[in-house]
Design a protein around this motif. Structure first.
Motif, PDB file in Angstrom:
ATOM      1  N   THR A  65      45.606   8.980  39.946  1.00 37.25           N
ATOM      2  CA  THR A  65      44.540  10.023  40.247  1.00 37.25           C
ATOM      3  C   THR A  65      43.584   9.611  41.077  1.00 37.25           C
ATOM      4  O   THR A  65      43.793   8.854  41.805  1.00 37.25           O
ATOM      5  CB  THR A  65      43.647  10.300  38.946  1.00 37.25           C
ATOM      6  OG1 THR A  65      42.941  11.459  38.947  1.00 37.25           O
ATOM      7  CG2 THR A  65      43.106   8.978  38.387  1.00 37.25           C
TER       8      THR A  65
ATOM      9  N   LYS B  63      46.870  16.677  41.042  1.00 33.35           N
ATOM     10  CA  LYS B  63      46.235  15.369  40.771  1.00 33.35           C
ATOM     11  C   LYS B  63      44.541  15.447  40.937  1.00 33.35           C
ATOM     12  O   LYS B  63      43.691  15.265  40.264  1.00 33.35           O
ATOM     13  CB  LYS B  63      46.710  14.370  41.600  1.00 33.35           C
ATOM     14  CG  LYS B  63      48.136  13.909  41.240  1.00 33.35           C
ATOM     15  CD  LYS B  63      47.856  12.917  39.965  1.00 33.35           C
ATOM     16  CE  LYS B  63      49.607  12.567  39.916  1.00 33.35           C
ATOM     17  NZ  LYS B  63      49.341  11.572  38.409  1.00 33.35           N
TER      18      LYS B  63
ATOM     19  N   LEU C 299      40.486  17.287  38.579  1.00 29.82           N
ATOM     20  CA  LEU C 299      39.273  16.647  38.299  1.00 29.82           C
ATOM     21  C   LEU C 299      38.217  17.688  39.002  1.00 29.82           C
ATOM     22  O   LEU C 299      37.186  17.561  38.546  1.00 29.82           O
ATOM     23  CB  LEU C 299      39.204  15.452  39.376  1.00 29.82           C
ATOM     24  CG  LEU C 299      39.967  14.253  39.057  1.00 29.82           C
ATOM     25  CD1 LEU C 299      40.061  13.012  40.158  1.00 29.82           C
ATOM     26  CD2 LEU C 299      39.720  13.727  37.716  1.00 29.82           C
TER      27      LEU C 299
END
Length: 294
Positions: free
Chosen positions: A54, A84, A88
């Motif tokens: 990540t 990935k 977030l």
């Protein structure tokens, strides 16, 4: 939680994407996606999702903070891969969608993040309306398409003056910061990387040095850098490197020979460094940069 306005928002985006793709289909302008990146990531999309790390959350926070985006900002994660980085971005309350050129990557993305709209497209063909985005993020990918055609497309889709372009990469740290085993593995693998675009060569920055780029964006780029680490199983080290485009294109005999070399490096330099869970510390740098549209 999906708000009551999201189904309408997604439908509007889908219609905009369809109209843009129809216009592109009727155009004679060819796409110029790098053939190695496209073929490699179509092949390894599942292992890419499994082995690639990540991103360091404090670095992502810093990047987003510097963009100073409005509430419910319209944001696209371009070259999103398997999601990935997109995963977030979900934490910031953006009206978020993704664009990816690889069918394999898109398939994995949609499995991982079914609640985020994902469209097929590239840096030369972003399926959104003109002047519609508050921000365009590109994670671990801009070096593949660091050219003026891409910058013109970014300029087209970003809102004038307020729209932001944000770039971010994980990178192999400098030798003085790195683990010995990790640096030796990197050197063994980089020996096969002779001609492909890479972040570490930093020549992706060249396009931003041009007068043409300065007419489109507020330059020079602002940037930041941090270092972080995560845990990796020794048996996954080669799996990680095997997702690199220049390793993907090797034949099986070459891959097996390289894997044996990596295993020997780990045995020599890392066998006594595993923790109580049998894991190694993998060190990484993270570099991020941003600018405003004109």
């Amino acid at each position: 939680m999906i708000s009551t306005r999201q189904p309408l928002l997604y439908a509007t985006r889908a219609l905009s994407a369809y109209r843009h793709q129809l216009r592109r289909a009727l155009s004679t302008q060819p796409l110029k996606v790098h053939p190695t990146s496209l073929s490699a990531f179509n092949i390894v999309h599942a292992s890419y999702d499994k082995f690639r790390p990540t991103y360091f959350k404090p670095a992502v926070d810093a990047l987003v903070r510097n963009l100073d985006l409005p509430e419910n900002a319209e944001v696209v994660d371009l070259a999103s891969g398997t999601g990935k980085f997109t995963a977030l971005l979900k934490d910031y309350g953006f009206n978020l969608s993704a664009v990816e050129v690889s069918d394999g990557m898109l398939a994995t993305f949609r499995e991982r993040l079914p609640d985020i709209p994902a469209y097929k497209g590239s840096s030369y063909d972003i399926p959104v309306a003109d002047k519609s985005l508050d921000a365009l993020f590109v994670a671990q990918a801009f070096h593949w398409f660091a050219d003026m055609t891409s910058l013109h497309e970014f300029h087209r889709v970003l809102k004038p003056t307020a729209g932001k372009l944000a770039l971010i990469w994980n990178f192999e740290p400098e030798i003085e910061i790195n683990n010995k085993w990790q640096w030796e593995v990197a050197q063994a693998c980089w020996a096969f990387d002779l001609d492909l675009p890479q972040f570490r060569r930093m020549n992706w920055q060249d396009v931003f040095q041009t007068e043409e780029a300065r007419e489109l964006f507020d330059l020079p780029l602002k940037n930041g850098k941090m270092y972080w680490s995560y845990k990796i199983a020794p048996e996954d080290v080669f799996g990680l490197w095997a997702t690199k485009s220049y390793i993907v294109r090797l034949d099986e005999a070459e891959k097996e020979k390289l894997k044996a070399k990596v295993d020997l490096i780990l045995k020599e330099y890392a066998s006594d460094l595993v923790d109580e869970n049998g894991l190694l510390e993998q060190r990484l740098g993270v570099y991020y940069a941003w600018t405003s549209n004109k």
